[in-house]
Design a protein around this motif. Structure first.
Motif, PDB file in Angstrom:
ATOM      1  N   ARG A   1     147.752  74.200  38.550  1.00  0.00           N
ATOM      2  CA  ARG A   1     147.267  75.052  37.457  1.00  0.00           C
ATOM      3  C   ARG A   1     148.300  75.192  36.336  1.00  0.00           C
ATOM      4  O   ARG A   1     147.943  75.233  35.156  1.00  0.00           O
ATOM      5  CB  ARG A   1     146.917  76.415  38.020  1.00  0.00           C
ATOM      6  CG  ARG A   1     146.349  77.391  37.032  1.00  0.00           C
ATOM      7  CD  ARG A   1     145.886  78.659  37.737  1.00  0.00           C
ATOM      8  NE  ARG A   1     145.433  79.640  36.802  1.00  0.00           N
ATOM      9  CZ  ARG A   1     144.237  79.644  36.211  1.00  0.00           C
ATOM     10  NH1 ARG A   1     143.378  78.693  36.486  1.00  0.00           N
ATOM     11  NH2 ARG A   1     143.909  80.573  35.347  1.00  0.00           N
TER      12      ARG A   1
ATOM     13  N   ARG B   1     146.532  69.134  42.449  1.00  0.00           N
ATOM     14  CA  ARG B   1     145.124  69.476  42.656  1.00  0.00           C
ATOM     15  C   ARG B   1     144.534  68.660  43.798  1.00  0.00           C
ATOM     16  O   ARG B   1     143.745  69.166  44.595  1.00  0.00           O
ATOM     17  CB  ARG B   1     144.313  69.268  41.376  1.00  0.00           C
ATOM     18  CG  ARG B   1     144.522  70.356  40.365  1.00  0.00           C
ATOM     19  CD  ARG B   1     143.608  70.199  39.185  1.00  0.00           C
ATOM     20  NE  ARG B   1     143.794  71.293  38.240  1.00  0.00           N
ATOM     21  CZ  ARG B   1     143.173  71.371  37.084  1.00  0.00           C
ATOM     22  NH1 ARG B   1     142.313  70.423  36.709  1.00  0.00           N
ATOM     23  NH2 ARG B   1     143.392  72.395  36.284  1.00  0.00           N
TER      24      ARG B   1
ATOM     25  N   ARG C   1     137.947  79.047  37.195  1.00  0.00           N
ATOM     26  CA  ARG C   1     139.239  78.538  37.691  1.00  0.00           C
ATOM     27  C   ARG C   1     140.227  79.696  37.836  1.00  0.00           C
ATOM     28  O   ARG C   1     140.983  79.767  38.801  1.00  0.00           O
ATOM     29  CB  ARG C   1     139.811  77.463  36.773  1.00  0.00           C
ATOM     30  CG  ARG C   1     139.183  76.108  36.999  1.00  0.00           C
ATOM     31  CD  ARG C   1     140.103  75.008  36.506  1.00  0.00           C
ATOM     32  NE  ARG C   1     139.542  73.731  36.838  1.00  0.00           N
ATOM     33  CZ  ARG C   1     139.736  73.093  37.989  1.00  0.00           C
ATOM     34  NH1 ARG C   1     140.482  73.616  38.923  1.00  0.00           N
ATOM     35  NH2 ARG C   1     139.191  71.919  38.198  1.00  0.00           N
ATOM     36  N   THR C   2     140.208  80.620  36.878  1.00  0.00           N
ATOM     37  CA  THR C   2     141.086  81.795  36.945  1.00  0.00           C
ATOM     38  C   THR C   2     140.689  82.680  38.119  1.00  0.00           C
ATOM     39  O   THR C   2     141.554  83.145  38.880  1.00  0.00           O
ATOM     40  CB  THR C   2     141.040  82.581  35.617  1.00  0.00           C
ATOM     41  OG1 THR C   2     141.506  81.718  34.573  1.00  0.00           O
ATOM     42  CG2 THR C   2     141.897  83.829  35.678  1.00  0.00           C
TER      43      THR C   2
ATOM     44  N   ALA D   1     141.910  81.127  41.323  1.00  0.00           N
ATOM     45  CA  ALA D   1     143.351  81.307  41.519  1.00  0.00           C
ATOM     46  C   ALA D   1     143.664  82.737  41.970  1.00  0.00           C
ATOM     47  O   ALA D   1     144.468  82.950  42.885  1.00  0.00           O
ATOM     48  CB  ALA D   1     144.105  80.985  40.229  1.00  0.00           C
TER      49      ALA D   1
END
Length: 158
Positions: free
Chosen positions: A51, A63, A130-131, A134
């Motif tokens: 990331r 990844r 994606r955030t 995470a």
């Protein structure tokens, strides 16, 4: 029929193997400690490196490594969850009642949601997903540490 009654025939089989008490008592924590601290650390680090990196090759490598190991970590966590319940039944201890059980359930839930986010392709590569992935993954890892401490407390109490 409750869950303890459902697991009792399996527990009886394992009791019939006359495993040494330390294996019955501490086998689950030892194996899950490896999953949490070795696999969990690797999955978390590769996820964040993928990331935060700036170089495309580093992003791709991390990844890829994250994507390869995260499903295995989830699988081992789910199997360990089942094994932990079985270990308690074998030791004739109550199940589904401890804070350790609750944190384990929360961790599996967070990891399952995270896996679904990933499998969705992050909703078409949406930055917000994606955030969220995470943050949920990091939260799951933090709860895993608490879970391990609660497990140690439980193991010392029985």
């Amino acid at each position: 029929m409750n869950l303890t009654e459902l697991l009792e025939p399996i527990a009886q089989f394992f009791r019939s193997l006359n495993l040494p008490e330390p294996i019955t008592h501490w086998g689950h924590p030892a194996m899950m400690g490896i999953v949490i601290f070795v696999m969990g650390t690797f999955v978390g680090i590769t996820g964040w490196k993928g990331r935060l990196a700036n170089e495309e090759a580093v992003i791709i490598e991390n990844r890829s490594n994250h994507r390869k190991l995260a499903p295995w970590m989830f699988t081992f966590m789910a199997l360990g969850y089942t094994g932990g319940l079985l270990s308690l039944v074998m030791q004739q201890e109550p199940i589904l009642e401890s804070p350790h059980f609750i944190t384990g359930t929360v961790v599996l839930g967070l990891l399952a949601v995270n896996g679904l986010i990933s499998l969705s392709g992050f909703g078409g590569e949406k930055k917000q997903l994606r955030t969220a992935h995470a943050i949920l993954g990091s939260l799951a890892l933090a709860i895993m540490v608490i879970h391990a401490l609660l497990g140690l407390k439980l193991g010392l109490a029985i």
